[in-house]
Design a protein around this motif. Sequence first.
Motif, PDB file in Angstrom:
ATOM      1  N   UNK A 264       0.815  -1.126  -0.105  1.00 37.63           N
ATOM      2  CA  UNK A 264       0.153  -0.204  -0.114  1.00 37.63           C
ATOM      3  C   UNK A 264       0.690   1.250  -0.064  1.00 37.63           C
ATOM      4  N   UNK A 265       0.203   2.251  -0.586  1.00 38.83           N
ATOM      5  CA  UNK A 265       1.024   3.614  -0.466  1.00 38.83           C
ATOM      6  C   UNK A 265       0.071   4.640  -0.767  1.00 38.83           C
ATOM      7  N   UNK A 266       0.422   5.999  -0.500  1.00 37.81           N
ATOM      8  CA  UNK A 266      -0.334   7.266  -0.569  1.00 37.81           C
ATOM      9  C   UNK A 266      -0.398   7.377  -2.147  1.00 37.81           C
ATOM     10  N   UNK A 267      -1.473   7.354  -2.660  1.00 45.03           N
ATOM     11  CA  UNK A 267      -1.852   7.501  -4.206  1.00 45.03           C
ATOM     12  C   UNK A 267      -2.201   8.924  -4.423  1.00 45.03           C
ATOM     13  N   UNK A 268      -1.285   9.349  -5.273  1.00 37.32           N
ATOM     14  CA  UNK A 268      -1.948  10.911  -5.980  1.00 37.32           C
ATOM     15  C   UNK A 268      -2.309  10.696  -7.253  1.00 37.32           C
ATOM     16  N   UNK A 269      -3.643  10.661  -7.517  1.00 38.03           N
ATOM     17  CA  UNK A 269      -3.888  10.556  -8.925  1.00 38.03           C
ATOM     18  C   UNK A 269      -4.322  11.784  -9.470  1.00 38.03           C
TER      19      UNK A 269
ATOM     20  N   UNK B  30      12.514   9.763   0.669  1.00 41.56           N
ATOM     21  CA  UNK B  30      11.062   9.328   0.421  1.00 41.56           C
ATOM     22  C   UNK B  30      11.379   8.713  -0.965  1.00 41.56           C
ATOM     23  N   UNK B  31      10.417   7.732  -1.185  1.00 38.83           N
ATOM     24  CA  UNK B  31      10.376   6.963  -2.370  1.00 38.83           C
ATOM     25  C   UNK B  31       9.180   7.032  -3.096  1.00 38.83           C
TER      26      UNK B  31
ATOM     27  N   UNK C 237      11.916   4.831  -7.001  1.00 35.14           N
ATOM     28  CA  UNK C 237      12.775   5.886  -7.159  1.00 35.14           C
ATOM     29  C   UNK C 237      13.094   6.245  -5.677  1.00 35.14           C
ATOM     30  N   UNK C 238      14.263   5.955  -5.102  1.00 37.65           N
ATOM     31  CA  UNK C 238      14.239   6.511  -3.690  1.00 37.65           C
ATOM     32  C   UNK C 238      15.324   7.812  -3.472  1.00 37.65           C
ATOM     33  N   UNK C 239      14.673   8.800  -2.988  1.00 37.06           N
ATOM     34  CA  UNK C 239      15.459  10.100  -2.885  1.00 37.06           C
ATOM     35  C   UNK C 239      16.066  10.364  -1.444  1.00 37.06           C
ATOM     36  N   UNK C 240      17.118  11.165  -1.449  1.00 34.18           N
ATOM     37  CA  UNK C 240      17.595  11.630  -0.197  1.00 34.18           C
ATOM     38  C   UNK C 240      18.004  13.057  -0.674  1.00 34.18           C
ATOM     39  N   UNK C 241      17.618  14.002   0.145  1.00 31.58           N
ATOM     40  CA  UNK C 241      17.826  15.479  -0.184  1.00 31.58           C
ATOM     41  C   UNK C 241      18.448  16.017   1.339  1.00 31.58           C
ATOM     42  N   UNK C 242      19.568  16.525   0.814  1.00 28.35           N
ATOM     43  CA  UNK C 242      20.269  17.413   2.254  1.00 28.35           C
ATOM     44  C   UNK C 242      20.299  18.986   1.799  1.00 28.35           C
ATOM     45  N   UNK C 243      19.887  19.546   2.732  1.00 25.27           N
ATOM     46  CA  UNK C 243      19.620  21.143   2.175  1.00 25.27           C
ATOM     47  C   UNK C 243      20.450  22.080   3.467  1.00 25.27           C
ATOM     48  N   UNK C 244      20.889  23.179   3.122  1.00 26.25           N
ATOM     49  CA  UNK C 244      21.498  24.103   3.688  1.00 26.25           C
ATOM     50  C   UNK C 244      21.195  25.289   3.550  1.00 26.25           C
ATOM     51  N   UNK C 245      20.045  25.998   4.187  1.00 29.56           N
ATOM     52  CA  UNK C 245      19.490  27.458   3.785  1.00 29.56           C
ATOM     53  C   UNK C 245      20.450  28.371   3.952  1.00 29.56           C
TER      54      UNK C 245
ATOM     55  N   UNK D 230       0.749   8.708  -9.098  1.00 30.46           N
ATOM     56  CA  UNK D 230       2.154   8.694  -8.580  1.00 30.46           C
ATOM     57  C   UNK D 230       1.834   7.919  -7.245  1.00 30.46           C
ATOM     58  N   UNK D 231       2.818   7.180  -6.692  1.00 31.95           N
ATOM     59  CA  UNK D 231       2.573   6.393  -5.562  1.00 31.95           C
ATOM     60  C   UNK D 231       3.720   6.913  -4.842  1.00 31.95           C
ATOM     61  N   UNK D 232       3.389   7.255  -3.321  1.00 32.74           N
ATOM     62  CA  UNK D 232       4.504   7.527  -2.245  1.00 32.74           C
ATOM     63  C   UNK D 232       4.478   6.418  -1.288  1.00 32.74           C
ATOM     64  N   UNK D 233       5.738   5.890  -1.165  1.00 40.58           N
ATOM     65  CA  UNK D 233       6.039   4.676  -0.243  1.00 40.58           C
ATOM     66  C   UNK D 233       6.278   5.009   1.136  1.00 40.58           C
ATOM     67  N   UNK D 234       7.192   6.034   1.196  1.00 38.32           N
ATOM     68  CA  UNK D 234       7.709   6.305   2.304  1.00 38.32           C
ATOM     69  C   UNK D 234       8.174   7.781   2.688  1.00 38.32           C
ATOM     70  N   UNK D 235       8.016   8.215   3.728  1.00 38.00           N
ATOM     71  CA  UNK D 235       8.714   9.925   3.765  1.00 38.00           C
ATOM     72  C   UNK D 235       9.354   9.792   5.207  1.00 38.00           C
TER      73      UNK D 235
END
Length: 614
Positions: free
Chosen positions: A448-453, A477-478, A532-540, A603-608
Amino acid sequence: MKGSIALSAFFFLLLTAGRLNSQTPLIHTYRTIVNADYTHGQLPAAYGVHNIQIMRANREDPEWGSKPGWTYNHGPDIAYWNGKFYVDYLSNPEGEHTAPGRSCIQTSDDGYNWSQPVIVFPQYRIPDGTTKKGVEGIAKDLDAVMHHRIGFYVSKKNNRLYALGYYGICFSPRDKPNDGKGIGRVIREIHEDGSLGEVYFIRYNHGWVESNTSFPFYKSSNDKAFVQDCIEMLGNPLITLQWLEESDVNDPVIPKLNVRGQAFCWYTLDDGRVIGMWKSKLSGVSTNDGNTWLTGKTPGLYTASAKMWGQRTSDGMYAQVFNPSIYRWPMAVSVSDDGLEYKNLLLVHGEISPMRYSGNEKSYGPQYLRGIIPGNGTVPDGNMWLSYSVNKEDIWVMRVSVPVIGLAPEHINEDLSLYDDLSQMTRWNIYSPLWAKVKIGNSPAGVKALLLSDQDRYDFAKAEHLFPETIKPAAEFAIIAGQTDHGLLNIELQDGSGNAGIRISFDPDGMIKSKRSYKFNNLIPYEAGEIYRFRIEADADNLTCRIKVNGREIVQDLYAPVRSFGRIVFRTGELFRVPTPDTPAYGNFVLENAGEKSAMAKFYILGVKTEDLK
């Protein structure tokens, strides 16, 4: 420093002077200002708000009723009775105060999935030759225009649910149905099985009686419980005060006010005082259950002429919801611990889809909200439930999580496969139109995932999660895309005011991209059904970010500067940039293909997950 202290003292004196000059005990003391150049006003968001569209106007190909569909839909009311939600609203073919008019009703077991509308008060033919005192016009083949400020009543003695409406007369689009010169108020029982009772008049305006109207008077009913309930209603000043502007000026069942207030709502304090609120910043207090009032303009409150809503929340606090600008956007909530002083301002609806069908007096924005009045039901989940319209076109409901807070208590750690339905996602902010739904669904990965249609060419699906504000966040997130040749998913890290510093897109050309100024960096191509697994590191502080996706890494500048980050947003479309204060108030248009769906995108969001890197 001295200037800041002096400004604060001056502001306090202004509020104090306003309070002393007003007979209302209410006061708003926050100093948050809306920037109406943005549909969200750049307001901090309330935590865990769900915006659910329940009726999408469609003139060309309506999903219920006959063609053409009616595209002016406005003034909804909401009730909760015997385990079910009820919403009714006014409907005209194209514009406000433009005949014919009717009232429609929808129901839901959970607040997320709604029935098709049913007409509860049909078109009503005004007798030829009818006139209105002081108004030019004579009725000829003219139908009434429906109006109401209260749409439902649950009787105390018999626990029956009734729909309420008012048949007004409009001889022109500038004429108003709620001028006290219409025909009268009607009532209809809603049975538990969904069937409807007969329509009766419960109150006539001057000159109208049973012999010259099309429905019988309530006293002629053989149903003794129904007659009892009508008498109960007529004897409750907190109910009849909501009839004020539609009724005869001297109607004895209406409590007397020093002004002709509009769209009354109320709550009761611990000491028994009743606090009332009306349109145009009017508020007041009653010490005798609503029979008499002291009223005045609310100090510190800035709002448009649309309705306000106030209620006591299930945690013992109080909340007011309204449009905190001269325009009917955005929609915000303010919270009070004593029901008198309101100290903050938080966003609850900041998206404004394009108005698809113009019409008389169709204003942009989320507006004319109503919650569940005392006595009309208590929702078991303990949250605030409200109904409202957007652009006087589409009907929405809103669930605001209680307690109402504006700061995330902790960082995100969401395994979205653990949810069964959207109602469980109390930490997420959801924006879900009917043709661009957000829901829990089975993903191509078998979980199961969060589905944005999205199949709405003029709207989008959005899921947003707040996290504690930080200068150096990391987010993981994935995502799975359901297609590669159409649809768009934007993922943004934003500050607390809704300004994005980082944007990553699943573009309809099959490429994952990151925004860099007005250009884009291509990260990697994507395939339908792949994770698709993402990692974002930010520095404001240093205006940089590091983006990793499935082994590909890129370091780049933020595409726009922000002082910190506090939200992650998933959205199947571009931001709404209209309306602004310069947008023409009214027009004469129908948007191209307004009633047609586009190709479905998913689009399916698997985890955040988020964390603080400091």
